[in-house]
Design a protein around this motif. Structure first.
Motif, PDB file in Angstrom:
ATOM      1  N   ARG A  68      85.201   2.163  63.658  1.00 16.18           N
ATOM      2  CA  ARG A  68      86.425   2.537  62.951  1.00 16.18           C
ATOM      3  C   ARG A  68      86.308   4.029  62.642  1.00 16.18           C
ATOM      4  O   ARG A  68      85.451   4.425  61.827  1.00 16.18           O
ATOM      5  CB  ARG A  68      86.528   1.676  61.682  1.00 16.18           C
ATOM      6  CG  ARG A  68      87.477   2.150  60.582  1.00 16.18           C
ATOM      7  CD  ARG A  68      88.864   2.464  61.060  1.00 16.18           C
ATOM      8  NE  ARG A  68      89.797   2.540  59.954  1.00 16.18           N
ATOM      9  CZ  ARG A  68      90.620   3.565  59.764  1.00 16.18           C
ATOM     10  NH1 ARG A  68      90.604   4.613  60.577  1.00 16.18           N
ATOM     11  NH2 ARG A  68      91.471   3.541  58.768  1.00 16.18           N
ATOM     12  N   ALA A  69      87.139   4.838  63.281  1.00 18.48           N
ATOM     13  CA  ALA A  69      87.112   6.281  63.033  1.00 18.48           C
ATOM     14  C   ALA A  69      87.873   6.565  61.745  1.00 18.48           C
ATOM     15  O   ALA A  69      88.993   7.063  61.750  1.00 18.48           O
ATOM     16  CB  ALA A  69      87.716   7.026  64.206  1.00 18.48           C
ATOM     17  N   ASN A  95      86.650  11.806  56.356  1.00 16.20           N
ATOM     18  CA  ASN A  95      88.008  12.190  55.950  1.00 16.20           C
ATOM     19  C   ASN A  95      88.181  12.250  54.427  1.00 16.20           C
ATOM     20  O   ASN A  95      89.310  12.310  53.939  1.00 16.20           O
ATOM     21  CB  ASN A  95      89.049  11.263  56.597  1.00 16.20           C
ATOM     22  CG  ASN A  95      88.850   9.800  56.229  1.00 16.20           C
ATOM     23  OD1 ASN A  95      88.295   9.501  55.176  1.00 16.20           O
ATOM     24  ND2 ASN A  95      89.305   8.898  57.077  1.00 16.20           N
ATOM     25  N   HIS A 276     101.162   7.591  56.212  1.00 17.98           N
ATOM     26  CA  HIS A 276      99.699   7.382  56.288  1.00 17.98           C
ATOM     27  C   HIS A 276      99.014   8.623  56.876  1.00 17.98           C
ATOM     28  O   HIS A 276      98.365   8.570  57.922  1.00 17.98           O
ATOM     29  CB  HIS A 276      99.398   6.127  57.124  1.00 17.98           C
ATOM     30  CG  HIS A 276      98.032   5.559  56.846  1.00 17.98           C
ATOM     31  ND1 HIS A 276      97.765   4.220  56.875  1.00 17.98           N
ATOM     32  CD2 HIS A 276      96.854   6.150  56.538  1.00 17.98           C
ATOM     33  CE1 HIS A 276      96.481   4.003  56.607  1.00 17.98           C
ATOM     34  NE2 HIS A 276      95.912   5.175  56.397  1.00 17.98           N
TER      35      HIS A 276
HETATM   36  O1  LIG Z   1      90.160   6.122  56.870  1.00 19.73           O
HETATM   37  C1  LIG Z   1      91.021   5.410  56.354  1.00 19.73           C
HETATM   38  O2  LIG Z   1      90.790   4.441  55.608  1.00 19.73           O
HETATM   39  C2  LIG Z   1      92.423   5.688  56.630  1.00 19.73           C
HETATM   40  O3  LIG Z   1      93.267   5.081  56.039  1.00 19.73           O
HETATM   41  C3  LIG Z   1      92.772   6.642  57.687  1.00 19.73           C
HETATM   42  O4  LIG Z   1      93.568   5.939  58.600  1.00 19.73           O
HETATM   43  P1  LIG Z   1      93.897   6.548  60.043  1.00 19.73           P
HETATM   44  O5  LIG Z   1      92.593   6.678  60.750  1.00 19.73           O
HETATM   45  O6  LIG Z   1      94.552   7.871  59.818  1.00 19.73           O
HETATM   46  O7  LIG Z   1      94.791   5.551  60.705  1.00 19.73           O
END
Ligand SMILES: O=C(O)C(=O)COP(=O)(O)O
Ligand SMILES: NC(=O)C1=CN([C@@H]2O[C@H](COP(=O)(O)OP(=O)(O)OC[C@H]3O[C@@H](n4cnc5c(N)ncnc54)[C@H](O)[C@@H]3O)[C@@H](O)[C@H]2O)C=CC1
Length: 524
Positions: A68-69, A95, A276
């Motif tokens: 999961r990036a 992030n 988002h």
């Molecule tokens: O890292 C997270 O939990 C996010 O919500 C980011 O979502 P995304 O990768 O931008 O679809």
């Protein structure tokens, strides 16, 4: 060739290590566009858009890892992945800053009504009195969920002269004191805050955390922000509290359903929204893609990953220390399972000497995986071994003893079956290898490797010769042979290592030798 499906948009720069590897084929397509090939991928990389459901996992029969990036894994059925033995990893901190900054941008926009003013000016209006806001300075900010993002939001809030109140049931006092925030109960936070921002994962506990009951405890005129997950603030309750004027404004980056479609919340002038975007910066996307790409590469090289959701995480240092025992334990599990070819109720493991000081969770899982492998049709590995053992009613336990019992280290395994109990002890000797030093009540010393033949017999002259002759007559070469006995003339065992496996007829021939009680082929 390893095949990786990248199902959501990801930074090419971050994926570079995978794209550059000639042994890896990276396919950047949506799941729906590769329906026919789903069973051919070894790894799947996603963001929040792709839903990794049990049905998808069933179709991806060759899948070993989901990356999961990003942070939230609520779009991944982690329980199902665990059952199927698929490792799930995420990029937990790539992030953080971007999402904290986005939260802050939303907060400033919310209280100064920037999006509304922007639309107004773009519509050729100049209505300054319609957009009078409030300052952040001196306001009370309530942060629910004080992890990576929550704490970065707090730092920025303090720089803006805000009073920060934090609610997080898992936050230690020491950490809160170090950061210098006011830790309070949820009720205290709800009563004090002028602005509330949520930064928890979406779980059973946090779903609807800000619902009708808790929203009623907030100050009239409160502002709410959700840059975490849709559903933490109950959308229906939010509509009621906006309609009755209790809530002054809301900033939403996330929704219960994404995209939200024609959602009633979008009709409120004092609800500002983004699609988002918390993690949507160049920097965050390079960070998260780099993190998962690196982790997937590490995993594919057979090394331990550091950010797994469904495996104990190991540092390189710890992994290097446990690696030898991990392999020994796997072999012991395989041997025990074959010897105990009957239903078992319990597996008890005792770690003694130097191994007792190590992180043994992984070693135990390796042993269980070795034990279960011949018994279950599906994939079994360290991800799902403990779960499968439990499902099959096999209890397991770990004990520790500082005393290695004549060895620098040892692992003792006792398997309680329906009709019998089996014990085995193994040790790892540096620069020499794995040795089984106790097997089924007999002291012995053999390497748990290859085609093994276990023979239990009466300790009488000529037994070794009889076995040797039969094997020789059938062109089976004996590579090594170890013997053990409980007492002279009593029960004895031979453990032979052969150059090729024995066929059934030869096993039957050996079983017919008088004074031989048990003949078992063991393959490691
Ligand atoms: O890292 C997270 O939990 C996010 O919500 C980011 O979502 P995304 O990768 O931008 O679809
Ligand atoms: N909008 C976006 O694009 C992004 C959203 N997120 C979301 O932000 C959220 C937080 O991410 P991180 O800070 O990285 O996670 P984190 O794991 O570092 O922090 C979460 C915190 O929530 C706390 N928590 C758990 N249950 C709680 C409860 N019942 N009540 C109060 N606190 C509770 C935990 O103790 C932890 O401190 C996640 O839901 C994540 O998916 C993350 C990145 C980008």
């Amino acid at each position: 060739m390893v095949r990786i499906l990248v199902a959501d948009a990801m930074s090419e720069e971050g994926l570079a290590p995978l794209l550059a590897d000639p042994t890896i084929e990276v396919v950047q397509k949506k799941v729906g566009d590769v329906e026919d090939e789903l069973d051919q991928f070894d790894a799947l990389l996603v963001r929040s858009a792709t839903k990794v459901t049990e049905q998808l996992l069933q179709k991806m029969k060759n899948l070993k890892i989901v990356g999961r990036a990003g942070v939230g894994v609520d779009n991944i059925d982690v329980d199902a992945a665990t059952r199927y033995g698929v490792v799930v990893i995420n990029a937990p901190n790539g992030n953080t800053i971007s999402t904290a900054e986005h939260t802050f941008a939303m907060m400033a926009s919310l209280v100064r009504r920037i999006p509304q003013a922007h639309i107004s000016v773009k519509s050729r209006e100049w209505n300054r009195s319609a957009f009078v806001g409030v300052e952040l300075f001196g306001k009370h900010l309530g942060i629910i969920g004080f992890g990576r993002i929550g704490s970065e939001v707090a730092k920025r809030a303090r720089a803006f002269g805000m009073h920060v109140h934090v609610y997080d049931p898992f936050l230690t006092k020491a950490r809160a004191e170090k950061i210098g925030v006011d830790v309070c109960t949820l009720d205290e936070l709800l009563a004090q805050a002028d602005i509330i921002t949520v930064h928890t994962p979406l779980t059973k506990e946090t779903k609807g955390l800000l619902g009708p009951k808790n929203l009623a405890k907030t100050k009239k005129g409160v502002y709410l922000i959700n840059c975490a997950r849709g559903g933490i603030i109950d959308e229906q309750a939010l509509i009621s509290f906006l309609e009755n004027g209790h809530v002054a404004g809301v900033a939403l980056d996330v929704f219960e359903q994404e995209p939200p479609g024609d959602h009633p919340l979008l009709s409120f002038d004092n609800v500002i929204v983004t699609p988002h975007l918390g993690a949507s910066t160049v920097e965050a996307q390079v960070n998260v893609a780099t993190q998962v790409a690196q982790e997937v590469l590490t995993f594919l090289q057979g090394k331990p990953v550091t950010s797994s959701i469904n495996l104990p995480t190991l540092s390189k240092d710890v992994y290097e220390k446990i690696q030898a025992f991990y392999t020994l334990a796997r072999k012991m599990g395989i041997l025990a399972s074959q010897y105990m070819s009957e239903p078992v109720q319990e597996i008890a493991i005792t770690y003694s000497g130097s191994v007792a000081d190590l992180e043994t969770t992984f070693i135990t899982r390796s042993l269980l995986a070795g034990f279960l492998k011949p018994r279950v049709a599906s994939t079994v590995n360290e991800v799902n071994a403990a779960m499968i053992a439990k499902e099959r009613g096999i209890a397991f336990s770990e004990k520790f003893s500082a005393n290695g019992n004549d060895y620098n280290n040892s692992i003792t395994l006792t398997v309680y079956g329906e009709n019998k109990t089996f014990t085995m002890k193994g040790t790892h000797i540096a620069h020499y290898g794995d040795r089984i030093v106790h097997f089924n009540g007999f002291a012995i010393d053999f390497a748990p490797e290859g085609h093994l033949l276990y023979i239990q017999h009466h300790d009488k002259p000529g037994m070794i010769g009889k076995v040797g002759n039969i094997l020789g007559d059938h062109q089976v070469n004996i590579a090594t042979m170890q013997v053990g006995r409980q007492e002279a003339g009593g029960k004895a065992i031979m453990m032979l290592s052969l150059d090729k496996p024995l066929d059934d007829t030869l096993v039957e021939t050996l079983e017919q030798i008088s004074d031989i009680d048990v003949v078992k082929r063991l393959e490691v």
